[in-house]
Design an enzyme around this catalytic site. Structure first.
Site, PDB file in Angstrom:
ATOM      1  N   VAL A  46       0.837  -1.199   0.000  1.00 34.52           N
ATOM      2  CA  VAL A  46       0.000   0.000   0.000  1.00 34.52           C
ATOM      3  C   VAL A  46       0.874   1.251   0.000  1.00 34.52           C
ATOM      4  O   VAL A  46       0.568   2.239  -0.665  1.00 34.52           O
ATOM      5  CB  VAL A  46      -0.970   0.009   1.211  1.00 34.52           C
ATOM      6  N   CYS A  47       1.982   1.208   0.722  1.00 31.78           N
ATOM      7  CA  CYS A  47       2.857   2.378   0.889  1.00 31.78           C
ATOM      8  C   CYS A  47       3.282   3.019  -0.434  1.00 31.78           C
ATOM      9  O   CYS A  47       3.163   4.232  -0.588  1.00 31.78           O
ATOM     10  CB  CYS A  47       4.068   2.022   1.730  1.00 31.78           C
ATOM     11  N   PRO A  48       3.744   2.248  -1.432  1.00 33.11           N
ATOM     12  CA  PRO A  48       4.172   2.918  -2.662  1.00 33.11           C
ATOM     13  C   PRO A  48       3.012   3.574  -3.407  1.00 33.11           C
ATOM     14  O   PRO A  48       3.209   4.597  -4.068  1.00 33.11           O
ATOM     15  CB  PRO A  48       4.826   1.812  -3.489  1.00 33.11           C
TER      16      PRO A  48
END
Length: 187
Positions: A46-48
């Site tokens: 999810v972070c990128p």
């Protein structure tokens, strides 16, 4: 106790910014609006998507005088490696703070107990170093840069217009409210 209205705590960490390693401290943040965008870890899922979304809005935030600091408990070396190998992260021009000791993450109260990872959290800090906004989501819920942009515009508006407040779904240029006895029970 709420973190809203509290001041930045002292920190000094190594960071990766536009091809260079730099040192960033709380003193560097003062004098401008800032976003601290915490995420659990580099090289994840999810972070990128969130960081790419934020990178896509970087110029708009910059025009508003807002500095963006992404923060994870990874090192500045890891941030560089991720930046160099991921097309999404390669778009980033804002500062990526390395926080392996957890100083910044603990200062904002978003360290996951026993995991050494930051929560997925966002903080907006005003030029005086006072926290004006926070949002924390669960692991699988990504954030939206356009919604963050709207909230920063609202925070900047009310800072520049004491006595006014921005109602729900307020967008730049729309009417605000001036709280008063006359409005009680009429909205």
């Amino acid at each position: 106790m709420s973190i809203i209205g509290t001041s930045l705590k002292p920190f000094s960490v190594q960071a990766y910014r536009q091809g260079k390693f730099v040192t960033v401290s709380d003193a560097d943040v003062l004098g401008k609006w800032a976003i601290f965008f915490f995420y659990p870890a580099d090289f994840t899922f999810v972070c990128p998507t969130e960081l790419e979304d934020l990178a896509d809005q970087h110029d708009t935030f910059a025009r508003m005088g807002v500095e963006i600091y992404s923060v994870s408990t990874d090192t500045h070396f890891s941030h560089k490696a991720w930046h160099d190998t991921s097309p999404a992260i390669g778009k980033i021009r804002f500062t990526m703070l390395g926080d392996p000791a957890g100083t910044v993450t603990n200062n904002f109260g978003v360290m996951r107990e026993g995991q050494g990872l930051a929560d997925r959290a966002t903080f907006v800090v005003d030029p005086q170093g006072v926290i004006q906004f926070t949002e924390i989501t669960s692991e699988g819920v990504g954030r939206n840069a356009m919604e963050l942009l709207r909230k920063v515009k609202a925070a900047q508006y009310i800072a520049a217009h004491p006595g006014e407040v921005c109602p729900a779904k307020w967008e730049e240029g729309e009417e605000t409210l001036a709280p008063s006895l006359d409005l009680v029970g009429k909205i």
